[in-house]
Design a protein around this motif. Structure first.
Motif, PDB file in Angstrom:
ATOM      1  N   THR A  43     -24.035  69.860  41.884  1.00 17.58           N
ATOM      2  CA  THR A  43     -25.379  69.939  41.323  1.00 17.58           C
ATOM      3  C   THR A  43     -25.980  68.551  41.103  1.00 17.58           C
ATOM      4  OG1 THR A  43     -24.689  69.862  39.003  1.00 17.58           O
ATOM      5  CG2 THR A  43     -24.787  72.037  40.029  1.00 17.58           C
ATOM      6  N   MET A  44     -27.308  68.526  41.040  1.00 22.72           N
ATOM      7  CA  MET A  44     -28.066  67.375  40.577  1.00 22.72           C
ATOM      8  C   MET A  44     -29.300  67.927  39.872  1.00 22.72           C
ATOM      9  SD  MET A  44     -29.903  64.272  42.704  1.00 22.72           S
ATOM     10  CE  MET A  44     -31.363  65.202  43.197  1.00 22.72           C
ATOM     11  N   ASN A  45     -29.520  67.533  38.639  1.00 28.83           N
ATOM     12  CA  ASN A  45     -30.648  67.978  37.818  1.00 28.83           C
ATOM     13  C   ASN A  45     -30.635  69.493  37.570  1.00 28.83           C
ATOM     14  OD1 ASN A  45     -32.960  67.624  36.244  1.00 28.83           O
ATOM     15  ND2 ASN A  45     -34.335  67.891  37.957  1.00 28.83           N
ATOM     16  N   ILE A  46     -29.441  70.078  37.517  1.00 31.47           N
ATOM     17  CA  ILE A  46     -29.283  71.505  37.215  1.00 31.47           C
ATOM     18  C   ILE A  46     -28.551  71.623  35.886  1.00 31.47           C
ATOM     19  CG2 ILE A  46     -28.260  73.698  37.957  1.00 31.47           C
ATOM     20  CD1 ILE A  46     -30.502  72.705  39.807  1.00 31.47           C
ATOM     21  N   SER A  47     -29.176  72.320  34.918  1.00 31.31           N
ATOM     22  CA  SER A  47     -28.539  72.476  33.604  1.00 31.31           C
ATOM     23  C   SER A  47     -27.819  73.808  33.464  1.00 31.31           C
ATOM     24  CB  SER A  47     -29.564  72.325  32.483  1.00 31.31           C
ATOM     25  OG  SER A  47     -30.550  73.337  32.581  1.00 31.31           O
ATOM     26  N   GLY A  48     -28.132  74.775  34.337  1.00 29.45           N
ATOM     27  CA  GLY A  48     -27.457  76.054  34.217  1.00 29.45           C
ATOM     28  C   GLY A  48     -27.679  76.951  35.417  1.00 29.45           C
ATOM     29  N   LEU A  49     -26.728  77.833  35.631  1.00 29.37           N
ATOM     30  CA  LEU A  49     -26.798  78.856  36.678  1.00 29.37           C
ATOM     31  C   LEU A  49     -26.320  80.149  36.040  1.00 29.37           C
ATOM     32  CD1 LEU A  49     -27.211  79.643  39.673  1.00 29.37           C
ATOM     33  CD2 LEU A  49     -24.820  79.009  40.050  1.00 29.37           C
ATOM     34  N   VAL A  50     -27.222  81.096  35.875  1.00 30.32           N
ATOM     35  CA  VAL A  50     -26.902  82.362  35.218  1.00 30.32           C
ATOM     36  C   VAL A  50     -26.836  83.454  36.273  1.00 30.32           C
ATOM     37  CG1 VAL A  50     -27.657  84.070  33.523  1.00 30.32           C
ATOM     38  CG2 VAL A  50     -28.008  81.631  33.082  1.00 30.32           C
ATOM     39  N   ASP A  51     -25.723  84.155  36.311  1.00 27.23           N
ATOM     40  CA  ASP A  51     -25.510  85.228  37.267  1.00 27.23           C
ATOM     41  C   ASP A  51     -26.276  86.463  36.835  1.00 27.23           C
ATOM     42  OD1 ASP A  51     -24.107  86.171  39.618  1.00 27.23           O
ATOM     43  OD2 ASP A  51     -23.001  87.474  38.260  1.00 27.23           O
ATOM     44  N   GLY A  52     -26.855  87.163  37.803  1.00 25.91           N
ATOM     45  CA  GLY A  52     -27.556  88.413  37.532  1.00 25.91           C
ATOM     46  C   GLY A  52     -26.909  89.533  38.312  1.00 25.91           C
ATOM     47  N   ALA A  53     -27.712  90.471  38.772  1.00 27.12           N
ATOM     48  CA  ALA A  53     -27.216  91.575  39.588  1.00 27.12           C
ATOM     49  C   ALA A  53     -26.746  91.028  40.933  1.00 27.12           C
ATOM     50  CB  ALA A  53     -28.328  92.605  39.775  1.00 27.12           C
ATOM     51  N   ASN A  54     -26.262  91.899  41.790  1.00 27.10           N
ATOM     52  CA  ASN A  54     -25.737  91.503  43.105  1.00 27.10           C
ATOM     53  C   ASN A  54     -26.723  90.604  43.845  1.00 27.10           C
ATOM     54  OD1 ASN A  54     -23.733  91.593  45.088  1.00 27.10           O
ATOM     55  ND2 ASN A  54     -24.825  93.193  46.206  1.00 27.10           N
ATOM     56  N   GLY A  55     -26.308  89.385  44.176  1.00 26.04           N
ATOM     57  CA  GLY A  55     -27.136  88.436  44.900  1.00 26.04           C
ATOM     58  C   GLY A  55     -28.156  87.683  44.075  1.00 26.04           C
ATOM     59  N   MET A  56     -28.339  88.061  42.819  1.00 25.31           N
ATOM     60  CA  MET A  56     -29.363  87.440  41.978  1.00 25.31           C
ATOM     61  C   MET A  56     -28.762  86.447  41.002  1.00 25.31           C
ATOM     62  SD  MET A  56     -31.721  90.674  41.011  1.00 25.31           S
ATOM     63  CE  MET A  56     -32.514  91.660  42.234  1.00 25.31           C
ATOM     64  N   SER A  57     -29.477  85.339  40.793  1.00 27.49           N
ATOM     65  CA  SER A  57     -29.092  84.319  39.816  1.00 27.49           C
ATOM     66  C   SER A  57     -30.361  83.634  39.333  1.00 27.49           C
ATOM     67  CB  SER A  57     -28.174  83.264  40.441  1.00 27.49           C
ATOM     68  OG  SER A  57     -26.985  83.838  40.918  1.00 27.49           O
ATOM     69  N   THR A  58     -30.252  82.908  38.229  1.00 26.61           N
ATOM     70  CA  THR A  58     -31.355  82.091  37.744  1.00 26.61           C
ATOM     71  C   THR A  58     -30.847  80.676  37.551  1.00 26.61           C
ATOM     72  OG1 THR A  58     -32.418  83.958  36.644  1.00 26.61           O
ATOM     73  CG2 THR A  58     -33.070  81.756  35.917  1.00 26.61           C
ATOM     74  N   VAL A  59     -31.576  79.721  38.132  1.00 34.47           N
ATOM     75  CA  VAL A  59     -31.235  78.306  38.051  1.00 34.47           C
ATOM     76  C   VAL A  59     -32.138  77.652  37.017  1.00 34.47           C
ATOM     77  CG1 VAL A  59     -31.162  76.144  39.341  1.00 34.47           C
ATOM     78  CG2 VAL A  59     -30.657  78.295  40.495  1.00 34.47           C
ATOM     79  N   SER A  60     -31.560  76.844  36.122  1.00 34.61           N
ATOM     80  CA  SER A  60     -32.336  76.078  35.146  1.00 34.61           C
ATOM     81  C   SER A  60     -32.207  74.599  35.461  1.00 34.61           C
ATOM     82  CB  SER A  60     -31.825  76.341  33.723  1.00 34.61           C
ATOM     83  OG  SER A  60     -31.999  77.693  33.394  1.00 34.61           O
ATOM     84  N   PHE A  61     -33.326  73.876  35.340  1.00 40.47           N
ATOM     85  CA  PHE A  61     -33.354  72.454  35.657  1.00 40.47           C
ATOM     86  C   PHE A  61     -33.136  71.615  34.405  1.00 40.47           C
ATOM     87  CE2 PHE A  61     -36.492  74.575  38.521  1.00 40.47           C
ATOM     88  CZ  PHE A  61     -35.713  74.542  39.664  1.00 40.47           C
ATOM     89  N   THR A  62     -32.432  70.506  34.545  1.00 37.72           N
ATOM     90  CA  THR A  62     -32.236  69.572  33.442  1.00 37.72           C
ATOM     91  C   THR A  62     -33.566  68.935  33.057  1.00 37.72           C
ATOM     92  OG1 THR A  62     -30.012  69.093  34.248  1.00 37.72           O
ATOM     93  CG2 THR A  62     -30.959  67.520  32.693  1.00 37.72           C
ATOM     94  N   ASN A  63     -34.344  68.519  34.053  1.00 40.72           N
ATOM     95  CA  ASN A  63     -35.667  67.935  33.844  1.00 40.72           C
ATOM     96  C   ASN A  63     -36.698  68.853  34.484  1.00 40.72           C
ATOM     97  OD1 ASN A  63     -34.824  65.249  32.730  1.00 40.72           O
ATOM     98  ND2 ASN A  63     -33.747  65.212  34.675  1.00 40.72           N
ATOM     99  N   ASN A  64     -37.717  69.232  33.727  1.00 37.76           N
ATOM    100  CA  ASN A  64     -38.725  70.166  34.215  1.00 37.76           C
ATOM    101  C   ASN A  64     -39.580  69.560  35.321  1.00 37.76           C
ATOM    102  OD1 ASN A  64     -37.796  71.757  32.160  1.00 37.76           O
ATOM    103  ND2 ASN A  64     -39.663  71.697  30.952  1.00 37.76           N
ATOM    104  N   PHE A  65     -40.089  70.442  36.185  1.00 38.74           N
ATOM    105  CA  PHE A  65     -41.100  70.046  37.158  1.00 38.74           C
ATOM    106  C   PHE A  65     -42.453  70.021  36.453  1.00 38.74           C
ATOM    107  CE2 PHE A  65     -37.714  71.260  39.982  1.00 38.74           C
ATOM    108  CZ  PHE A  65     -37.863  70.373  41.042  1.00 38.74           C
ATOM    109  N   ASP A  66     -43.431  69.323  37.050  1.00 40.55           N
ATOM    110  CA  ASP A  66     -44.748  69.227  36.406  1.00 40.55           C
ATOM    111  C   ASP A  66     -45.597  70.480  36.624  1.00 40.55           C
ATOM    112  OD1 ASP A  66     -45.375  68.850  39.089  1.00 40.55           O
ATOM    113  OD2 ASP A  66     -46.798  67.227  38.716  1.00 40.55           O
ATOM    114  N   ALA A  67     -45.218  71.334  37.581  1.00 41.69           N
ATOM    115  CA  ALA A  67     -45.943  72.567  37.871  1.00 41.69           C
ATOM    116  C   ALA A  67     -44.985  73.553  38.536  1.00 41.69           C
ATOM    117  CB  ALA A  67     -47.134  72.279  38.789  1.00 41.69           C
ATOM    118  N   VAL A  68     -45.343  74.834  38.566  1.00 44.98           N
ATOM    119  CA  VAL A  68     -44.449  75.845  39.140  1.00 44.98           C
ATOM    120  C   VAL A  68     -44.533  75.931  40.663  1.00 44.98           C
ATOM    121  CG1 VAL A  68     -44.367  77.267  37.064  1.00 44.98           C
ATOM    122  CG2 VAL A  68     -46.090  77.731  38.806  1.00 44.98           C
TER     123      VAL A  68
END
Length: 129
Positions: A43-68
């Motif tokens: 990883t680089m600039n990743i603060s977390g990876l949360v597992d969801g249902a089959n094939g699904m995950s959510t990635v959290s960034f250490t430093n936010n982006f300025d826009a989505v």
């Protein structure tokens, strides 16, 4: 440790290119879902990876982006030798992307079935807040 600072790099033929902060990836993630649980490998600039249902995950960034509307580049993988490669998509059906996180969905490329795969990679480009 050494530090190199430069505003331009000049080629031997005299041409120059201006260096900007947009030229580099702002976040990188190599992850494995094959065990049934999403696990970060590199990883680089990743603060977390949360597992969801089959094939699904959510990635959290250490430093936010300025826009989505940041750009993400993905690389799918095979599944323990299976030649059917995976595709990785932004999954706004699960929850909306934000400047601090992005839901992702890994699917088999031939059937678009949600699937856990090994060695999935994503890089993000954009400006950090």
């Amino acid at each position: 440790m050494s530090t190199l600072k430069a505003d331009t790099i000049q080629s031997t033929s005299g041409g120059a290119a201006t260096l900007t902060k947009q030229n580099a990836a702002k976040a990188l993630l190599l992850f494995n879902q094959l065990s049934g649980t999403a696990t970060s490998v590199r990883t680089m600039n990743i603060s977390g990876l949360v597992d969801g249902a089959n094939g699904m995950s959510t990635v959290s960034f250490t430093n936010n982006f300025d826009a989505v509307d940041y750009c993400h580049l993905t690389g799918g993988s095979t599944d323990s030798g299976n030649v059917n490669c995976a595709t990785i998509n932004r999954d706004d059906s699960a929850s909306a992307s934000t400047t601090s996180s992005m839901p992702i969905l890994v699917q088999t490329s031939s059937t678009t079935t949600d699937d856990n795969r090994d060695f999935n990679s994503i890089g993000w480009l954009g400006d950090l807040a």
